[in-house]
Design a protein around this motif. Sequence first.
Motif, PDB file in Angstrom:
ATOM      1  N   ASN A   6      -0.129   7.010  16.771  1.00  0.00           N
ATOM      2  CA  ASN A   6      -1.464   7.014  17.385  1.00  0.00           C
ATOM      3  C   ASN A   6      -2.099   5.623  17.291  1.00  0.00           C
ATOM      4  OD1 ASN A   6      -1.667   8.541  14.701  1.00  0.00           O
ATOM      5  ND2 ASN A   6      -3.832   8.371  15.074  1.00  0.00           N
ATOM      6  N   ASP A   7      -3.275   5.482  16.754  1.00  0.00           N
ATOM      7  CA  ASP A   7      -4.070   4.252  16.925  1.00  0.00           C
ATOM      8  C   ASP A   7      -3.311   2.935  16.696  1.00  0.00           C
ATOM      9  OD1 ASP A   7      -5.633   6.474  16.455  1.00  0.00           O
ATOM     10  OD2 ASP A   7      -6.759   5.600  14.807  1.00  0.00           O
ATOM     11  N   GLN A  43      -0.752   3.702  13.606  1.00  0.00           N
ATOM     12  CA  GLN A  43      -0.702   4.953  12.870  1.00  0.00           C
ATOM     13  C   GLN A  43       0.604   5.660  13.232  1.00  0.00           C
ATOM     14  OE1 GLN A  43      -3.768   6.467  10.839  1.00  0.00           O
ATOM     15  NE2 GLN A  43      -3.260   4.304  10.578  1.00  0.00           N
ATOM     16  N   PHE A  50       0.998  14.896  14.790  1.00  0.00           N
ATOM     17  CA  PHE A  50       0.117  14.238  13.826  1.00  0.00           C
ATOM     18  C   PHE A  50       0.098  15.067  12.542  1.00  0.00           C
ATOM     19  CE2 PHE A  50      -3.886  13.601  11.640  1.00  0.00           C
ATOM     20  CZ  PHE A  50      -3.918  12.211  11.556  1.00  0.00           C
ATOM     21  N   PHE A  81      -4.965   5.346   6.827  1.00  0.00           N
ATOM     22  CA  PHE A  81      -5.567   5.477   8.150  1.00  0.00           C
ATOM     23  C   PHE A  81      -5.869   4.088   8.738  1.00  0.00           C
ATOM     24  CE2 PHE A  81      -7.430  10.092   8.393  1.00  0.00           C
ATOM     25  CZ  PHE A  81      -6.144  10.581   8.534  1.00  0.00           C
ATOM     26  N   SER A  82      -6.585   4.116   9.871  1.00  0.00           N
ATOM     27  CA  SER A  82      -6.718   2.893  10.673  1.00  0.00           C
ATOM     28  C   SER A  82      -7.473   1.757   9.987  1.00  0.00           C
ATOM     29  CB  SER A  82      -7.407   3.223  11.993  1.00  0.00           C
ATOM     30  OG  SER A  82      -6.469   3.883  12.798  1.00  0.00           O
ATOM     31  N   ARG A 121     -14.596   5.706   7.946  1.00  0.00           N
ATOM     32  CA  ARG A 121     -13.266   5.124   8.159  1.00  0.00           C
ATOM     33  C   ARG A 121     -13.222   4.006   9.208  1.00  0.00           C
ATOM     34  NH1 ARG A 121     -13.056  10.594   9.699  1.00  0.00           N
ATOM     35  NH2 ARG A 121     -12.794  10.965  11.944  1.00  0.00           N
ATOM     36  N   ASP A 122     -12.063   3.352   9.242  1.00  0.00           N
ATOM     37  CA  ASP A 122     -11.629   2.422  10.282  1.00  0.00           C
ATOM     38  C   ASP A 122     -12.390   1.092  10.291  1.00  0.00           C
ATOM     39  OD1 ASP A 122     -10.211   4.724  10.898  1.00  0.00           O
ATOM     40  OD2 ASP A 122     -11.520   5.301  12.554  1.00  0.00           O
ATOM     41  N   GLU A 152     -15.406   6.565  15.467  1.00  0.00           N
ATOM     42  CA  GLU A 152     -14.151   6.132  14.878  1.00  0.00           C
ATOM     43  C   GLU A 152     -13.825   4.738  15.423  1.00  0.00           C
ATOM     44  OE1 GLU A 152     -11.583  10.044  14.094  1.00  0.00           O
ATOM     45  OE2 GLU A 152     -11.696   9.577  16.219  1.00  0.00           O
ATOM     46  N   CYS A 153     -12.972   4.058  14.709  1.00  0.00           N
ATOM     47  CA  CYS A 153     -12.391   2.780  15.153  1.00  0.00           C
ATOM     48  C   CYS A 153     -13.384   1.843  15.838  1.00  0.00           C
ATOM     49  CB  CYS A 153     -11.221   3.044  16.099  1.00  0.00           C
ATOM     50  SG  CYS A 153      -9.947   4.038  15.355  1.00  0.00           S
ATOM     51  N   TYR A 210      -7.500   5.688  23.706  1.00  0.00           N
ATOM     52  CA  TYR A 210      -8.383   5.967  22.574  1.00  0.00           C
ATOM     53  C   TYR A 210      -8.069   5.048  21.390  1.00  0.00           C
ATOM     54  CZ  TYR A 210     -11.367   8.766  19.526  1.00  0.00           C
ATOM     55  OH  TYR A 210     -12.384   9.171  18.701  1.00  0.00           O
ATOM     56  N   ALA A 211      -9.080   4.946  20.513  1.00  0.00           N
ATOM     57  CA  ALA A 211      -8.932   4.279  19.201  1.00  0.00           C
ATOM     58  C   ALA A 211      -8.416   2.851  19.357  1.00  0.00           C
ATOM     59  CB  ALA A 211      -7.991   5.091  18.303  1.00  0.00           C
ATOM     60  N   TRP A 220      -4.401   3.517  22.289  1.00  0.00           N
ATOM     61  CA  TRP A 220      -3.416   4.595  22.101  1.00  0.00           C
ATOM     62  C   TRP A 220      -3.462   5.526  23.316  1.00  0.00           C
ATOM     63  CZ3 TRP A 220      -5.385   9.413  19.217  1.00  0.00           C
ATOM     64  CH2 TRP A 220      -4.422  10.438  19.259  1.00  0.00           C
TER      65      TRP A 220
HETATM   66  N1  DQQ Z   1      -7.054   8.066  13.752  1.00  0.00           N
HETATM   67  C1  DQQ Z   1      -6.897   7.660  12.397  1.00  0.00           C
HETATM   68  C2  DQQ Z   1      -8.273   7.542  11.851  1.00  0.00           C
HETATM   69  C3  DQQ Z   1      -9.090   7.347  13.069  1.00  0.00           C
HETATM   70  C4  DQQ Z   1      -8.433   8.248  14.059  1.00  0.00           C
HETATM   71  C5  DQQ Z   1      -6.014   8.644  11.712  1.00  0.00           C
HETATM   72  C6  DQQ Z   1      -8.766   7.903  15.487  1.00  0.00           C
HETATM   73  O1  DQQ Z   1      -8.366   6.452  10.952  1.00  0.00           O
HETATM   74  O2  DQQ Z   1     -10.436   7.649  12.855  1.00  0.00           O
HETATM   75  O3  DQQ Z   1      -4.723   8.584  12.244  1.00  0.00           O
HETATM   76  O4  DQQ Z   1      -7.766   8.343  16.370  1.00  0.00           O
END
Ligand code: DQQ
Length: 559
Positions: A48-49, A65, A73, A109-110, A173-174, A228-229, A300-301, A318
């Motif tokens: 993912n991200d 990720q 996931f 995580f990110s 996060r992120d 997020e992100c 996204y992200a 992503w």
């Molecule tokens: N993906 C991560 C997080 C973030 C989210 C987890 C956004 O850190 O907030 O894989 O897709």
Amino acid sequence: MKATVVCVIYLCCVILSNGKEIQDTSQIPKNQKGRPSFHLRPPKNWLNDPNGPVYYKGVYHLFYQYNPYGSVFKKPIVWGHSASHDLVNWIHLKNSLIPKNSFDINSCFSGSITILPGNKPVILYTGVDAKNQQVQNLATPKNLSDPFLIEWVKYPGNPIMTAPQWVKPNDFRDPTTAWKGKDGIWRVAVGGVKNDSGVAILYRSKDFVHWSLHDDPLYYGKNTGIWECPDFYPVSVNDRNGVDTSEVDMNLKYVLKVSFRAHDVYTIGRYEADKEKFVPDGLGITGNSSDLRYDYGKFYASKTFFDSVKKRRILWGWINESDSSTDDINKGWAGIQSIPRRVYVSTTGTQLIQWPIEETERLREKHVTYSGEKLRGKSLLEISGITASQVDIEVSFKMPKLEVTELFNPKWDDPQVLCSTNTAWVSGQAGPFGLLLMASKDFKEQTAVFFRIFHNKNRYVILMCSDQSRSSVRQGIDKTTYGAFIHMDRNVDVISLRSLVDHSVIESFGAKGRACITARVYPQFYMEQEARVYAFNNGTLDVVIETLDAWGMKKTNGN
Ligand code: DQQ
């Protein structure tokens, strides 16, 4: 013979990776026609991200990720790692951050990379700790003389940030790439939510290790849910050049991007460094359909970085699958990174422009070209001579005279809703016209990316749609149709569309990158037959193709 081939492949990989360890490429599922060929993704499993894009000592890096154990996931998530000399051909290196400490045991995580003075990269990332709480951690390269940045060492004093009292510990996060102010102090923003308002929480540090929470967030948006992100960076208003994240110059504008409700939303504004505030030029981030998005489809992200080599800012996002988790388990992989996009501010200063980085053009091979063809109302033109499932295609249509276009209804505020009701099969006046991609011989399966042209007062309002409603006859696939508005002066004479088709992914750029829409498609016919591509016009007015160029695309090592 077989052993020799395996040996040669292994040797190539070792040479490419400069003798470093690369990921296991065994057991890559076979016969998967939907599998992208020139988009970055690891050989197998879930991605993912994008995380921590950076250029270091001659090598571009993208971390992401990654679930090393399967194609869904599932925690614990690690940081996967790929590297490249040209942003197009990639090698896959060993995972760089693996959850094994109390401060990240449930996932890494990110996060982002910042280059500290002396050309020292450092990662800030979110750890999901032993209590399943999100904290921010630091890691540095073990060996700064390794341009491949293979080994990373986590700071023993982690975590370096824990959630403020007013944020739930699993809504924190992120971290962004950090930026340094004129006062020599580092700043970083972390995503979160307070009540239902998304927040870019601000931290400051003198030494990058000890961080203190700033009283007010950098920016927040009401009723958006968690942000997020976040990504926060300066942009030049005078040219297309990118700007280093820590550049201090009064004439710069700033972009704040946040990810929520499956979209990457951004706003352009000013950064008032003395007040530690971002002030948007317009409405800011509202959670409504008027928000600006990087991409109006699946994207996204995302994260950007400043490429010091070519003085540009590059964006990755992503692109998730739109088939089912069961399909993903059967395929053995899920998720890809977008084609890296150059990003800069439009001449009006009101929006961003995105364009596939120039290196993408190195993948072009067989070329076909058309010009001056008239597409009468309700007609189409097959573009033959290239592989329609792996193609870079760009077309410019002559604009109809403003007076002959339909009047735009100002009540139409959501382009996605408009595209979903006015699909490619609903005829209008000026449009729908555009490209029919990944189409079957009988047209039962097709993805139409197209325009409808309206006018409002003295300007064009162009609706750009990516219509997935007929992309596949298969059930259980997300076939959401996406849309965006493009506003243009009455004196423009062409509207262009570029689509990068890579089997199951279609990344489209309208009006030279003013609106972008990414879609995933999984047509049934494609397992048996080759795909076709057409230019089409389903409006009543004739449309002239000024130029159309299409190139078959090479496969890259990203696979
Ligand atoms: N993906 C991560 C997080 C973030 C989210 C987890 C956004 O850190 O907030 O894989 O897709």
